[in-house]
Structure formats: structure tokens, C-alpha cells
Design an enzyme around this catalytic site. Sequence first.
Site, PDB file in Angstrom:
ATOM      1  N   GLU A 143       0.881  -1.158   0.000  1.00 26.36           N
ATOM      2  CA  GLU A 143       0.000   0.000   0.000  1.00 26.36           C
ATOM      3  C   GLU A 143       0.925   1.214   0.000  1.00 26.36           C
ATOM      4  OE1 GLU A 143      -3.563   0.917   2.944  1.00 26.36           O
ATOM      5  OE2 GLU A 143      -2.702  -1.076   3.226  1.00 26.36           O
ATOM      6  N   ARG A 174       5.238 -13.169   9.845  1.00 26.36           N
ATOM      7  CA  ARG A 174       5.929 -11.929   9.514  1.00 26.36           C
ATOM      8  C   ARG A 174       7.267 -11.864  10.244  1.00 26.36           C
ATOM      9  NH1 ARG A 174       2.119  -8.277   9.379  1.00 26.36           N
ATOM     10  NH2 ARG A 174       3.393  -6.438   9.632  1.00 26.36           N
ATOM     11  N   LYS A 190       4.216   0.554  11.003  1.00 27.52           N
ATOM     12  CA  LYS A 190       4.185   1.807  10.246  1.00 27.52           C
ATOM     13  C   LYS A 190       3.881   2.990  11.156  1.00 27.52           C
ATOM     14  CE  LYS A 190       2.931   0.611   5.740  1.00 27.52           C
ATOM     15  NZ  LYS A 190       1.902   0.289   4.758  1.00 27.52           N
TER      16      LYS A 190
HETATM   17  P1  ATP Z   1      -0.366  -1.681   6.915  1.00 32.61           P
HETATM   18  O1  ATP Z   1      -0.538  -1.781   8.389  1.00 32.61           O
HETATM   19  O2  ATP Z   1      -0.392  -0.293   6.401  1.00 32.61           O
HETATM   20  O3  ATP Z   1      -1.202  -2.640   6.108  1.00 32.61           O
HETATM   21  P2  ATP Z   1       1.833  -3.335   6.092  1.00 32.61           P
HETATM   22  O4  ATP Z   1       3.145  -3.405   6.776  1.00 32.61           O
HETATM   23  O5  ATP Z   1       0.964  -4.530   6.037  1.00 32.61           O
HETATM   24  O6  ATP Z   1       1.124  -2.108   6.749  1.00 32.61           O
HETATM   25  P3  ATP Z   1       1.652  -3.245   3.234  1.00 32.61           P
HETATM   26  O7  ATP Z   1       2.096  -2.172   2.328  1.00 32.61           O
HETATM   27  O8  ATP Z   1       0.234  -3.632   3.236  1.00 32.61           O
HETATM   28  O9  ATP Z   1       2.097  -2.779   4.666  1.00 32.61           O
HETATM   29  O10 ATP Z   1       2.569  -4.527   3.049  1.00 32.61           O
HETATM   30  C1  ATP Z   1       2.925  -5.062   1.807  1.00 32.61           C
HETATM   31  C2  ATP Z   1       3.292  -6.511   1.969  1.00 32.61           C
HETATM   32  O11 ATP Z   1       4.368  -6.662   2.892  1.00 32.61           O
HETATM   33  C3  ATP Z   1       2.148  -7.325   2.497  1.00 32.61           C
HETATM   34  O12 ATP Z   1       1.998  -8.471   1.676  1.00 32.61           O
HETATM   35  C4  ATP Z   1       2.558  -7.695   3.892  1.00 32.61           C
HETATM   36  O13 ATP Z   1       2.052  -8.948   4.253  1.00 32.61           O
HETATM   37  C5  ATP Z   1       4.079  -7.697   3.813  1.00 32.61           C
HETATM   38  N1  ATP Z   1       4.662  -7.378   5.119  1.00 32.61           N
HETATM   39  C6  ATP Z   1       4.430  -6.290   5.878  1.00 32.61           C
HETATM   40  N2  ATP Z   1       5.101  -6.357   7.041  1.00 32.61           N
HETATM   41  C7  ATP Z   1       5.785  -7.533   7.030  1.00 32.61           C
HETATM   42  C8  ATP Z   1       6.680  -8.191   7.955  1.00 32.61           C
HETATM   43  N3  ATP Z   1       6.991  -7.656   9.135  1.00 32.61           N
HETATM   44  N4  ATP Z   1       7.201  -9.381   7.585  1.00 32.61           N
HETATM   45  C9  ATP Z   1       6.909  -9.919   6.394  1.00 32.61           C
HETATM   46  N5  ATP Z   1       6.078  -9.367   5.486  1.00 32.61           N
HETATM   47  C10 ATP Z   1       5.527  -8.178   5.793  1.00 32.61           C
HETATM   48 MG    MG Z   2      -1.096  -4.291   4.859  1.00 31.20          MG
END
Ligand code: ATP
Ligand code: MG
Length: 601
Positions: free
Chosen positions: A63, A298, A308
Site C-alpha cells: 500500500e 511476519r 508503520k
Molecule cells: P499496513 O498496516 O499499512 O497494512 P503493512 O506493513 O501490512 O502495513 P503493506 O504495504 O500492506 O504494509 O505490506 C505489503 C506486503 O508486505 C504485504 O503483503 C505484507 O504482508 C508484507 N509485510 C508487511 N510487514 C511484514 C513483515 N513484518 N514481515 C513480512 N512481510 C511483511
Molecule cells: Mg497491509
Amino acid sequence: MSSPNQPANSPAPAANFIRNIVEADLAAGKHTLRHWAGKPGTASDQASGPLDPAKIRTRFPPEPNGYLHFGHAKSILLNFGLAEQFGGRCHLRFDDTNPEKEEQEYVDAIVDSVKWLGCSWETGGETNLYQASNYFDWMAQFAEYLISAGHAYVDSQSADEMRANRGTLTQPGQDSPFRGRSVAENMDLFKHMQAGEFPDGTHILRAKIDMSAPNINLRDPAIYRIRHATHHNTGDKWCVYPMYTFAHPIEDALENITHSICTLEFEDQRPFYDWLLERLAEGGLLQRPLPQQIEFSRLNLTYVVLSKRKLIQLVDEKHVEAWDDPRMPTLVGARRRGYSAEGFRLFAERIGVSKNDSLIDYVLFEEAQREVMNLSDERRIGVLDPLKLIIDNYPADQVEECFAPNHPLKTELGQRAMPFSRELWIEAEDFMEVPSKGYRRLFPGNMARLRYGYVVECTGCDKDENGRIVAVHCNYLPETKSGTPGADSVKVKGNLHWVSVAHAYQAEVRLYDRLFSVPAPGARREGDAPDLERDFLDDLNPVSKQSITAQLEASLKDAKPEERFQFERHGYFVADRIDSKAGTPVFNRAVTLKDSWGRAG
Ligand code: ATP
Ligand code: MG
């Protein structure tokens, strides 16, 4: 994801449960009959194209509402790595269906960071860079299909009523009084929603599944809401926007994604993911086989925050200088810090992929970085805490060259000449007027080697009026020059690095350390009072950045931004990509040579 500086001994990818799923799918030929028209599309769009040349398709769907962090790197390397390993493609998709939060600044930074990690969405003659907001027409069309098939209805309860009627984990939900609306009425209302005739929050489109489903996510989830908001890509065309849980599976299916990999918190959404795609495929709108959602745990790292919200707080409240502050666990920060993309890859491969939540020790990350840098980086000399050494028996106007290897393990990288003269900078800690037990470096009467140069015998020191040591005196032994036949005629235990005072490059060097001083910032600790709530900001390391004036060997003046070196005995340093000017690079320490925190922290 091929990289020119892959360590020669990098291991073949280890098995993990996702690779096993992909291998089983390939062996079963699950995806071989899919068509691909060269771009995202519905079942009929895709049917017009040839068989998909990609064995699998994965995607990384950020996102664009923030900067990528270390956790995202795990996901990026996993998705692009699978595509590379199995003859597939990995798409970079901006999941920009939410009109409020996206900004171009984030889009640009994400593109840069994915490229920096060495991943490419331009493979096999395709450019797989997408924006989910370009699929809004399809999404609205699919929503209308669901209405027409009796799988969706417009609910006009208030948000509070909907919440109250959703039930709980132990109690089933209650049907909305609007659940029985006719197809015609639902269609009419949805058309009027799209036409902008209702204020935000007055109606919502819901999937019609089962209000008593044990999984709350199947209790008629919302799929389209009214939002009178301008979207950065589609402007004012829409005043209804799809919910994430509706949009995401459709994005995957339109893009022919075979394996949709996400983090564990989406596990409970999988039944809806499957329900929705199944309904749309039944209606002939989506090509089969449908994408499969697969969850993994994660990345959580000690000494780091990856949320974030917390990262934004660190920047907004100026606890760090910017998103790319070298102490930030963002990818822009990591790059500026001097960490290598290759080190990220080694780290990701080592921690693997599983469904078990775990907290990874930051030491593992640093070890992976050191391992890569040790192989890749040329050696240089930097004196970080300079003290003058005067060689009293060396002619004042004489300069000679000493030769230092650029890399101890790679003789092909050659050596460089370092000027040697009567006055040198050495580390202040390499002299003690009164030596402690076991001290082997310079103290009056002791001999030590000036690395790549001569053995010297210390004779004493000069002090200022406050008793502070300002210079150390010694005599050199002319027959002991490194690389000459008599070099080791005199055996010594200490081995010091140095730079010539007259030739040194005086530079700003930043020594970075961990941003937080405890493994789990903000977490409660043993012995905390029951009502104590900790704030992660209280765990900030007060000395995470030190800026010093160092004396470096002259050749470092020519370092290009992002060029990295091992400063012997000190660690790995990179020429800062923002603050370095031609001829006056500023250096950042990425990591020390050895861990000084210890496993327990
Ligand atoms: P938000 O809370 O804004 O959704 P987010 O960290 O999930 O934050 P995204 O931009 O939706 O941000 O994440 C993009 C991709 O990165 C998603 O597929 C998510 O699952 C993966 N991702 C985010 N944080 C982690 C993490 N700590 N470890 C592994 N993958 C991650
Ligand atoms: Mg997300």
C-alpha cells in the site's frame, strides 16, 4: 533477481513449506493451462491470449502509504525469489484502492527500494508493474454480478447497528432487516451509490454469505462503501470504493497470480478470499485455476520497531532525522546506512519462511551483513580517535610508500601505496603511558609494528598544561619494513594502523548504533508493576549516533557516494549517498567488525 555481486558460495535456496507447495503444483501441472493476454484481465480477456509463459506468478502488493521496512524485504525477497527460482514472474502492485492515504513520494521510494534489493518486475519481456486502482471498473462490474446472482445486498443499517448485529466469537450474528432486498432493489441502490446520490456511510454493499458462520469474516462482509473522496489516480470518477478484502483477491485473479503470499494475520480472511473468487469464477468472470492464498509468519526483529505507525512517529517527532536516517529500519535507511542488499538476501535465506511466529535476533541480521561485506569490501585505513605519533629518528622531509593489500582474501584486487612520514596519526587507545596488564601496543619502552610499515619503539609522550597526552614519541627500526627481507627480524605483539599526518583526509564520520537499547522496545519487562505501561520511545538508545572527525587515508577522498570499505579494526563504512560532496565524502559506519551487544543484549 540475479545480482552481479552474489557471493560465489551462496547456497542453493533451502526448502521451505511455500517452495514445497509450488513444487507440488508444478509437478501436478496445476497452472499449465492458464492463458495470459499479456496484461491483467477477466476470464474472457485472458482466454484471448496464449498459454501463460510464466510457470508461476507471485506479487508484492504494498500500500503506498509509507516507506518499506525490513519486514517488507522478507516478503519482497520471498516473492521475487520464488518467481526467479521457478521460472515465474513477480508483479509489483501498488495496492492503492484506499483513496485517502497514498502519495507519490511513497510510490517512488517503494520502486527504488525494490530495485535496490535487486528485484525486477521486468522479466521475460514483460513489465509487471500495476496499480490496483486501474481495476476499479472490473471491481464494480464484479460487485454488480454478485448482486445479480443473489450474492450481495445493500445494507442501510448504521455502522453501530451493523457492529451490534455482527455477533461475537461465541454468538452468531443477526440478519440485517435489509438482507431480503430484491436483486432489482439492490442493483438500483448500488447504481445510485455509484452516482453519488448518498452521503458517506448511509449504505454499504455486503456479500450475502452467512450471519451465523463461526468465522466472523464470513458474516456478510462489507465489500463496497461510499466515500466521497478524490483518488490520486482516478480523481473524482468514483465515490464508492472497494474494501481491501474484496479488492485484493480480485487483483490477484485479474493478474493471473498463482500463489498469493501474505502474512499470518490474513489466515482468517482466506475463506472469504476463496468464497469470493469461487463465486466470480462460477459466473465466468475469472479464469481458473484461481490463485491460492498462502500465509507465512511476519518478520519480527529485536531492537527494532516495524510498525508503520511507530515509524511515522519516530520521523514526525524528530527522534530521527528522516525516513532515510541510517538508524531507521526502513530500506531507504538501510541503504544509506551502508547495509548491502546482498546481506538482506543472505539474512532472508537464513531465517527462512514458516508459519511460526518468532522474534529474530538483530545479531543474525548484522552477521549476514558482515559476512557479505567481508567478502566484497576493500580494506582502507581510518583513524577514528587520532593521536599524533612522532618518529624522532625519521627524517623530517622524507616520505616513502608502504603497500597495503586491498583485500586479504582477494589478491587480484591488488594493493595500494600509503605515504609514510615522520608524523603519523594513530588511535589514542593504542598508547598507554602506564600500560594495563596484557597491553601490547605502545607504552614507553615497548615495541609494536605500524602495520604495512616499520616496527617502532615507544620513547614517551608530550602533555599539555592539563596533563592531556598530545603526542607520542618513538624511534623506528629501519631494517623492519614490511615486505622486505629483514622485516620480521624483530618480533612484536602489537600491530597498529596509522595514516600520515601530512597526507591524511580529515573527514566527518558518523558512528551509528542501535536506535533502541532493549530487545523489545516498549514491551513490559520482568518486575514491572502490573499497571505500568511502557512507551517504545522511552527505550530509545540515547547514543545511537555519534559524529566524529577522523583522519582517513588519502585515497578515501575519492570515494563515490555509496562506495563501502572495511576500515581495518573498525568495521564497514559507506560514503553517505546524500551528504557526500565530490572530494569530501562523509562516512557512515554500517556495522562494527564484531558484535558488541552480545546475544542476550
Ligand atoms: P499496513 O498496516 O499499512 O497494512 P503493512 O506493513 O501490512 O502495513 P503493506 O504495504 O500492506 O504494509 O505490506 C505489503 C506486503 O508486505 C504485504 O503483503 C505484507 O504482508 C508484507 N509485510 C508487511 N510487514 C511484514 C513483515 N513484518 N514481515 C513480512 N512481510 C511483511
Ligand atoms: Mg497491509
